[in-house]
Design an enzyme around this catalytic site. Structure first.
Site, PDB file in Angstrom:
ATOM      1  N   ASP A  57       0.833  -1.203   0.000  1.00  7.49           N
ATOM      2  CA  ASP A  57       0.000   0.000   0.000  1.00  7.49           C
ATOM      3  C   ASP A  57       0.867   1.253   0.000  1.00  7.49           C
ATOM      4  O   ASP A  57       1.738   1.430   0.866  1.00  7.49           O
ATOM      5  CB  ASP A  57      -0.911  -0.005   1.231  1.00  7.49           C
ATOM      6  CG  ASP A  57      -1.853   1.176   1.234  1.00  7.49           C
ATOM      7  OD1 ASP A  57      -2.777   1.198   0.423  1.00  7.49           O
ATOM      8  OD2 ASP A  57      -1.628   2.091   2.060  1.00  7.49           O
ATOM      9  N   ARG A  58       0.637   2.127  -0.962  1.00  4.60           N
ATOM     10  CA  ARG A  58       1.455   3.329  -1.108  1.00  4.60           C
ATOM     11  C   ARG A  58       1.232   4.314   0.029  1.00  4.60           C
ATOM     12  O   ARG A  58       2.167   4.886   0.586  1.00  4.60           O
ATOM     13  CB  ARG A  58       1.164   4.013  -2.452  1.00  4.60           C
ATOM     14  CG  ARG A  58       1.753   3.334  -3.673  1.00  4.60           C
ATOM     15  CD  ARG A  58       1.195   1.961  -3.980  1.00  4.60           C
ATOM     16  NE  ARG A  58      -0.259   2.010  -4.182  1.00  4.60           N
ATOM     17  CZ  ARG A  58      -1.075   0.948  -4.047  1.00  4.60           C
ATOM     18  NH1 ARG A  58      -0.593  -0.237  -3.689  1.00  4.60           N
ATOM     19  NH2 ARG A  58      -2.379   1.071  -4.260  1.00  4.60           N
ATOM     20  N   THR A  59      -0.038   4.496   0.401  1.00  3.71           N
ATOM     21  CA  THR A  59      -0.323   5.382   1.528  1.00  3.71           C
ATOM     22  C   THR A  59       0.248   4.808   2.812  1.00  3.71           C
ATOM     23  O   THR A  59       0.780   5.545   3.654  1.00  3.71           O
ATOM     24  CB  THR A  59      -1.844   5.599   1.650  1.00  3.71           C
ATOM     25  OG1 THR A  59      -2.272   6.443   0.575  1.00  3.71           O
ATOM     26  CG2 THR A  59      -2.202   6.279   2.968  1.00  3.71           C
ATOM     27  N   CYS A  92      -1.992   5.405 -10.856  1.00  2.00           N
ATOM     28  CA  CYS A  92      -2.124   5.533  -9.400  1.00  2.00           C
ATOM     29  C   CYS A  92      -1.404   6.800  -8.999  1.00  2.00           C
ATOM     30  O   CYS A  92      -0.177   6.911  -9.172  1.00  2.00           O
ATOM     31  CB  CYS A  92      -1.517   4.329  -8.682  1.00  2.00           C
ATOM     32  SG  CYS A  92      -1.449   4.504  -6.868  1.00  2.00           S
ATOM     33  N   ASN A  93      -2.145   7.780  -8.494  1.00  2.00           N
ATOM     34  CA  ASN A  93      -1.531   9.050  -8.109  1.00  2.00           C
ATOM     35  C   ASN A  93      -0.500   8.868  -7.011  1.00  2.00           C
ATOM     36  O   ASN A  93       0.611   9.399  -7.087  1.00  2.00           O
ATOM     37  CB  ASN A  93      -2.615  10.031  -7.642  1.00  2.00           C
ATOM     38  CG  ASN A  93      -3.430  10.607  -8.780  1.00  2.00           C
ATOM     39  OD1 ASN A  93      -3.142  11.666  -9.308  1.00  2.00           O
ATOM     40  ND2 ASN A  93      -4.481   9.885  -9.161  1.00  2.00           N
ATOM     41  N   THR A  94      -0.847   8.108  -5.970  1.00  2.63           N
ATOM     42  CA  THR A  94       0.050   7.981  -4.827  1.00  2.63           C
ATOM     43  C   THR A  94       1.351   7.298  -5.215  1.00  2.63           C
ATOM     44  O   THR A  94       2.416   7.619  -4.670  1.00  2.63           O
ATOM     45  CB  THR A  94      -0.638   7.210  -3.681  1.00  2.63           C
ATOM     46  OG1 THR A  94      -1.953   7.734  -3.482  1.00  2.63           O
ATOM     47  CG2 THR A  94       0.140   7.355  -2.383  1.00  2.63           C
ATOM     48  N   ALA A  95       1.300   6.372  -6.163  1.00  2.21           N
ATOM     49  CA  ALA A  95       2.514   5.696  -6.618  1.00  2.21           C
ATOM     50  C   ALA A  95       3.509   6.665  -7.233  1.00  2.21           C
ATOM     51  O   ALA A  95       4.711   6.352  -7.336  1.00  2.21           O
ATOM     52  CB  ALA A  95       2.162   4.598  -7.621  1.00  2.21           C
ATOM     53  N   THR A 136      -5.587  10.490  -1.657  1.00  2.15           N
ATOM     54  CA  THR A 136      -5.292   9.672  -0.484  1.00  2.15           C
ATOM     55  C   THR A 136      -4.471  10.452   0.533  1.00  2.15           C
ATOM     56  O   THR A 136      -3.836  11.466   0.212  1.00  2.15           O
ATOM     57  CB  THR A 136      -4.501   8.416  -0.871  1.00  2.15           C
ATOM     58  OG1 THR A 136      -3.218   8.822  -1.376  1.00  2.15           O
ATOM     59  CG2 THR A 136      -5.233   7.593  -1.914  1.00  2.15           C
ATOM     60  N   LYS A 176     -13.207  -2.048  -2.343  1.00  2.00           N
ATOM     61  CA  LYS A 176     -13.970  -3.232  -1.953  1.00  2.00           C
ATOM     62  C   LYS A 176     -15.093  -3.524  -2.929  1.00  2.00           C
ATOM     63  O   LYS A 176     -15.337  -4.682  -3.301  1.00  2.00           O
ATOM     64  CB  LYS A 176     -14.537  -3.024  -0.546  1.00  2.00           C
ATOM     65  CG  LYS A 176     -15.300  -4.214   0.011  1.00  2.00           C
ATOM     66  CD  LYS A 176     -15.757  -3.917   1.433  1.00  2.00           C
ATOM     67  CE  LYS A 176     -16.533  -5.089   2.024  1.00  2.00           C
ATOM     68  NZ  LYS A 176     -16.984  -4.801   3.416  1.00  2.00           N
ATOM     69  N   CYS A 206      -7.094  10.623  -7.038  1.00  2.00           N
ATOM     70  CA  CYS A 206      -6.944   9.196  -6.737  1.00  2.00           C
ATOM     71  C   CYS A 206      -7.748   8.473  -7.795  1.00  2.00           C
ATOM     72  O   CYS A 206      -8.883   8.861  -8.090  1.00  2.00           O
ATOM     73  CB  CYS A 206      -7.451   8.857  -5.338  1.00  2.00           C
ATOM     74  SG  CYS A 206      -7.547   7.080  -5.012  1.00  2.00           S
TER      75      CYS A 206
END
Length: 256
Positions: A57-59, A92-95, A136, A176, A206
């Site tokens: 998980d990046r966050t 994926c923005n956080t990546a 995120t 989910k 995100c």
């Protein structure tokens, strides 16, 4: 943009470093297909998708000091390059906090979703306007959009703690169940509150957020879909051999 501008475009191979999450990756590929100037199957882009949902998980890595995803992100990029990809997109923005590690692992270009999304927002923003960010915890902690807009002298508007908690709840719900109604409600509320606080445009920073808001027709301000921005950058690259300069720029290091 037309196929006649570069008939070799569809022969280039696009690599997608995905799985973060799977629904967002599927949404990204669907948008590439939708915007490709094609009249038949053979006009579409050859695409390799490496969807690896086991990437840490990046966050979690940025906020909670969880397992670092850099090695698996780099490994995935190498798999795509070794399989024939001529360019790599990471939906994926956080990546993008780990973009330097991804780029260091390969010799092919890796597009920059953050910079491209910023530039679309700047093109839509009225003078003196504010940009709201929905993302995120990790993207916000890494200051990815704040740094990108600071390079253009523009400040961003972030949700307060309560609203940010709601945004994260919505993102988890989408991971989910992509069509979760509560996720849509929470994100529509977040857009409304940022608008009421003065945001002239809001960035869906995100790639789960556009999935939840796909059917929302009555948002109070324009919503900039970072997934759509990256899809356009991919198609632009494929049919011109290049992309907007911002997408190719070396990513600055993130700080926390």
């Amino acid at each position: 943009m037309t196929l006649a501008a570069d008939p070799e475009g569809a022969r280039r191979v696009v690599g997608v470093l995905g799985g973060m999450g799977p629904a967002a990756t599927a949404d990204f590929y669907g948008k590439i297909v939708q915007i490709t100037p094609a009249e038949r199957d053979q006009d579409h882009l050859r695409t390799l998708i490496w969807s690896d949902p086991t990437i840490p998980d990046r966050t979690g890595a940025l906020v909670d000091r969880g397992p670092h995803p850099g090695r698996q992100l780099a490994d995935g990029a190498r798999i795509l390059e070794n399989s024939g990809a001529h360019v790599i997109a990471v939906p994926c923005n956080t990546a993008h906090a780990f973009l330097p590690e991804i780029r260091a692992a390969v010799d092919v270009p890796v597009l920059d979703m953050i910079a491209a999304t910023r530039d679309r927002a700047l093109g839509m923003l009225q003078a003196g306007g504010s940009v709201g960010i929905l993302a995120t915890h990790g993207t916000i902690r890494a200051r990815l959009y704040e740094q990108a807009f600071a390079e253009r002298g523009v400040a961003v508007m972030l949700p307060d703690e309560r609203l940010q908690s709601n945004v994260m709840d919505a993102i988890r719900l989408v991971k989910k169940q992509p069509q979760d109604a509560e996720a849509t409600r929470l994100l529509e509320q977040a857009v409304t509150e940022l608008s009421q606080s003065g945001a002239g445009v809001v960035i869906a920073g995100c790639t789960e957020i556009p999935v939840a808001l796909a059917g929302s027709a009555h948002l109070e301000v324009p919503l900039i879909d970072s997934t759509d921005v990256l899809a356009h950058a991919v198609v632009d690259w494929a049919f011109s051999g290049s992309a907007h300069p911002a997408t190719m720029k070396e990513q600055r290091a993130w700080s926390v």
